[in-house]
Design a protein around this motif. Sequence first.
Motif, mmCIF file in Angstrom:
data_model
loop_
_atom_site.group_PDB
_atom_site.id
_atom_site.type_symbol
_atom_site.label_atom_id
_atom_site.label_comp_id
_atom_site.label_asym_id
_atom_site.label_seq_id
_atom_site.Cartn_x
_atom_site.Cartn_y
_atom_site.Cartn_z
ATOM 1 N N LEU A 179 0.835 -1.212 0.000
ATOM 2 C CA LEU A 179 0.000 0.000 0.000
ATOM 3 C C LEU A 179 0.866 1.257 0.000
ATOM 4 O O LEU A 179 0.549 2.249 -0.672
ATOM 5 C CB LEU A 179 -0.923 -0.009 1.219
ATOM 6 C CG LEU A 179 -2.039 -1.057 1.233
ATOM 7 C CD1 LEU A 179 -2.808 -0.994 2.548
ATOM 8 C CD2 LEU A 179 -2.995 -0.863 0.064
ATOM 9 N N ALA A 180 1.959 1.203 0.774
ATOM 10 C CA ALA A 180 2.855 2.364 0.824
ATOM 11 C C ALA A 180 3.498 2.614 -0.542
ATOM 12 O O ALA A 180 3.642 3.770 -0.970
ATOM 13 C CB ALA A 180 3.923 2.143 1.890
ATOM 14 N N ARG A 181 3.890 1.571 -1.217
ATOM 15 C CA ARG A 181 4.487 1.721 -2.546
ATOM 16 C C ARG A 181 3.470 2.281 -3.551
ATOM 17 O O ARG A 181 3.810 3.132 -4.390
ATOM 18 C CB ARG A 181 5.024 0.378 -3.024
ATOM 19 C CG ARG A 181 6.341 -0.016 -2.348
ATOM 20 C CD ARG A 181 6.733 -1.425 -2.706
ATOM 21 N NE ARG A 181 8.076 -1.748 -2.222
ATOM 22 C CZ ARG A 181 8.583 -2.979 -2.179
ATOM 23 N NH1 ARG A 181 7.833 -4.001 -2.614
ATOM 24 N NH2 ARG A 181 9.806 -3.180 -1.744
ATOM 25 N N GLU A 182 2.250 1.794 -3.487
ATOM 26 C CA GLU A 182 1.215 2.312 -4.382
ATOM 27 C C GLU A 182 0.966 3.796 -4.116
ATOM 28 O O GLU A 182 0.804 4.605 -5.049
ATOM 29 C CB GLU A 182 -0.079 1.518 -4.194
ATOM 30 C CG GLU A 182 -0.003 0.078 -4.686
ATOM 31 C CD GLU A 182 -1.278 -0.696 -4.395
ATOM 32 O OE1 GLU A 182 -2.190 -0.104 -3.783
ATOM 33 O OE2 GLU A 182 -1.350 -1.898 -4.762
ATOM 34 N N HIS A 183 0.940 4.142 -2.834
ATOM 35 C CA HIS A 183 0.728 5.546 -2.487
ATOM 36 C C HIS A 183 1.916 6.396 -2.941
ATOM 37 O O HIS A 183 1.746 7.543 -3.410
ATOM 38 C CB HIS A 183 0.510 5.683 -0.991
ATOM 39 C CG HIS A 183 0.233 7.078 -0.550
ATOM 40 N ND1 HIS A 183 -0.707 7.890 -1.142
ATOM 41 C CD2 HIS A 183 0.793 7.837 0.427
ATOM 42 C CE1 HIS A 183 -0.731 9.066 -0.537
ATOM 43 N NE2 HIS A 183 0.188 9.063 0.417
ATOM 44 N N LEU A 184 3.137 5.855 -2.801
ATOM 45 C CA LEU A 184 4.319 6.583 -3.252
ATOM 46 C C LEU A 184 4.255 6.843 -4.756
ATOM 47 O O LEU A 184 4.597 7.947 -5.221
ATOM 48 C CB LEU A 184 5.586 5.798 -2.906
ATOM 49 C CG LEU A 184 6.913 6.393 -3.401
ATOM 50 C CD1 LEU A 184 7.130 7.783 -2.786
ATOM 51 C CD2 LEU A 184 8.085 5.463 -3.064
ATOM 52 N N SER A 185 3.835 5.839 -5.495
ATOM 53 C CA SER A 185 3.704 6.019 -6.948
ATOM 54 C C SER A 185 2.711 7.131 -7.267
ATOM 55 O O SER A 185 2.930 7.964 -8.179
ATOM 56 C CB SER A 185 3.256 4.709 -7.592
ATOM 57 O OG SER A 185 3.051 4.867 -8.978
ATOM 58 N N GLN A 186 1.637 7.185 -6.505
ATOM 59 C CA GLN A 186 0.625 8.217 -6.725
ATOM 60 C C GLN A 186 1.170 9.608 -6.378
ATOM 61 O O GLN A 186 0.970 10.582 -7.121
ATOM 62 C CB GLN A 186 -0.608 7.901 -5.879
ATOM 63 C CG GLN A 186 -1.771 8.862 -6.086
ATOM 64 C CD GLN A 186 -2.927 8.543 -5.159
ATOM 65 O OE1 GLN A 186 -2.709 8.254 -3.993
ATOM 66 N NE2 GLN A 186 -4.148 8.609 -5.684
ATOM 67 N N VAL A 187 1.883 9.704 -5.239
ATOM 68 C CA VAL A 187 2.427 10.991 -4.813
ATOM 69 C C VAL A 187 3.486 11.481 -5.786
ATOM 70 O O VAL A 187 3.553 12.684 -6.119
ATOM 71 C CB VAL A 187 2.991 10.876 -3.389
ATOM 72 C CG1 VAL A 187 3.712 12.165 -2.990
ATOM 73 C CG2 VAL A 187 1.880 10.578 -2.404
ATOM 74 N N GLU A 188 4.339 10.562 -6.249
ATOM 75 C CA GLU A 188 5.351 10.949 -7.237
ATOM 76 C C GLU A 188 4.701 11.463 -8.523
ATOM 77 O O GLU A 188 5.204 12.411 -9.156
ATOM 78 C CB GLU A 188 6.265 9.760 -7.533
ATOM 79 C CG GLU A 188 7.231 9.442 -6.410
ATOM 80 C CD GLU A 188 8.059 8.195 -6.679
ATOM 81 O OE1 GLU A 188 9.101 8.035 -6.044
ATOM 82 O OE2 GLU A 188 7.629 7.372 -7.542
ATOM 83 N N SER A 189 3.585 10.852 -8.891
ATOM 84 C CA SER A 189 2.867 11.310 -10.082
ATOM 85 C C SER A 189 2.313 12.720 -9.858
ATOM 86 O O SER A 189 2.405 13.603 -10.749
ATOM 87 C CB SER A 189 1.742 10.342 -10.420
ATOM 88 O OG SER A 189 0.988 10.801 -11.539
ATOM 89 N N PHE A 190 1.757 12.962 -8.667
ATOM 90 C CA PHE A 190 1.256 14.284 -8.338
ATOM 91 C C PHE A 190 2.385 15.313 -8.335
ATOM 92 O O PHE A 190 2.227 16.446 -8.813
ATOM 93 C CB PHE A 190 0.555 14.281 -6.982
ATOM 94 C CG PHE A 190 -0.807 13.641 -6.995
ATOM 95 C CD1 PHE A 190 -1.413 13.260 -8.179
ATOM 96 C CD2 PHE A 190 -1.503 13.448 -5.809
ATOM 97 C CE1 PHE A 190 -2.665 12.684 -8.192
ATOM 98 C CE2 PHE A 190 -2.764 12.863 -5.811
ATOM 99 C CZ PHE A 190 -3.338 12.480 -7.005
#
Length: 462
Positions: A179-190
Motif C-alpha cells: 500500500l505504501a508503494r502504491e501511495h508513493l507512486s501516486q504521490v510521485e505522479s502528483f
Amino acid sequence: MSLKHRVRVLGLVVVALTAVTIPAWGQEILTVDQALQLAYDNNPTIMASSAKEEQARQRINEAEAAKLPHLGASLAAQFSKDATTYPVPVYDKNDNYLGSGEAMAGYRNAYQAALTLNWLLYSSGSVSNTVRSRELAFSGVEAQSVRTGQTVENGVKKAYYDLQRYRAKLTVAQESLELAREHLSQVESFYKYGVVAKDQVLRVQVDVSDGKLNVIKAENAVDVGWRALERAVGTSLRDVFLLSEPETSVSDRSVPEDPVASAMVHRPELASLEYSRRSALSLARAAAGSRGPQVALQGQLQNVDDSFFPGGNDDWKVTLSATWEFYDGGASVAQERQAKASAQELLYSIEDLKKQIVLEISSGKLNLESALQRIEVAQDQVASAEEDYRMALKRYTANVGTNIDVLDARVALSNARTQLVDAVYDTYTAKSDLEYATGASEKFVLKTEEAQKDEIEEEEES
C-alpha cells in the motif's frame, strides 16, 4: 471451440487444480496434529522420560530379588607347601600298641566345587514394604511422564501457533508495504505534475523504508518461529512441510465451565506427589521391619578332592537361621522418621499445588475469554480501518485530503490487522494453556492403579 483449444483449456484447469491441492513436490501441509505426532516420535524429552520409567521399573525388580532364592556356584583351589598332619597311635592287628604315627589332616593341594543357596524366608515386612515403595515410586514416575508428554504437547501447539502468528504478521507487513508503494507512486505522479510539494514525496519514501524494515523484522520472526517449532517437535520441518494460510477467526469459541474440578482429577503432578507420599510411608514401614526377626535358609552342596575337577564324595549341609537385631544404634529409627517426615512434606506440597492449579486455571480462563472478546472488537476495527483508509486515499486523490491523513490511516489499518492476528492466536494459545492447566490430553492420560497392577503382572508373566 476447436479440439486443440479445448485440450489447452483442460490442461490449464488441471495445472490450476494441481497447484491448489499439491503445494510443492514432496511437501504437504503441516497441521497441529501432524506436528504433535512427529513430536511423539522424535522429541528427546519424551524419550528421556521413557528411559526414566524403565529405571524405576528395574528398581522394582531389584527390590523383589530379595524375596527370591539366590543360587550360586563356586570353584576354589588351595595349594600348600606341606600337608597338615596330626599324631595318631599305631596298633597291630591284635590291638597291641606299636607307637605313635602321623596322619594327614587334609590335602596338600585341594580343589573344591560347590553349589550354594541363600533364601530370605521372612523379613518382618522389610522386603515387601520396600517392593511396595518401589512400585508406588514407579507409579509416580509414570505420572511425571504423563505430565512431561503434556508439556511437550503444549510446547508444540504454542510453537505452531506462534509461527502462524509470525506468518500472519509478515503478510500484514507485506500488504502495508505494498500500500505504501502504491501511495508513493501516486504521490510521485502528483509531484511530477506540480500538484504536491517535494516534502510529501519524501515523507512517503520514509514510510516505504519503514515498511521494508517491518517486513525484514517479520521475516526474521518467521525464521525464528520455524526453529522454535522444530525444537519443540525434535526434527527438521521447514524443508519437508508447508503451512496453511494463517487464520483470521476462531470457529470454536467454547470455554470450559468447571475446569478446576477436571484438573483435580487429571493433573498428573497431584497423582505423582500422592504416589511419592505413599512410597515414603512404605519406606518407613520397611525401616521399622528391619528391626524385626529375619529368617533365612542356607544350603550348600560341595565336593573336595586333590585333583581337578573334584571327583570325591559329595557333601551337603542345610542351615536354617533366625536373627533378630534388637538395637542397631538407632539407624532404622532414623530412617523411619526421615521417611515419615518426607511423607508429611509431600502432603503440604500437594495442598500448595492445588492452590497453584486453581490460580493457573483462573488465569488461563480469563486469558481465553479476553482473547475471544478481542477477536470481535478487532474484526470490527479492521473493517473500520479499511474503510477509513479507502476514504482517506480517495480524499487525497480528489485533493481534498492531506498526505498525513493517508499515512495515519495506513498505520491504523496495519495496527488493526496486527491486533486481529494477535487476538486470534492469543485465543489458540490460551486454549492450549487452559488444556495444559487442566491436564487434558488424548494421548497422555493417567493410569488407574488397577491398570498399573495388570500391566506389571503382564510383564512378569511375559
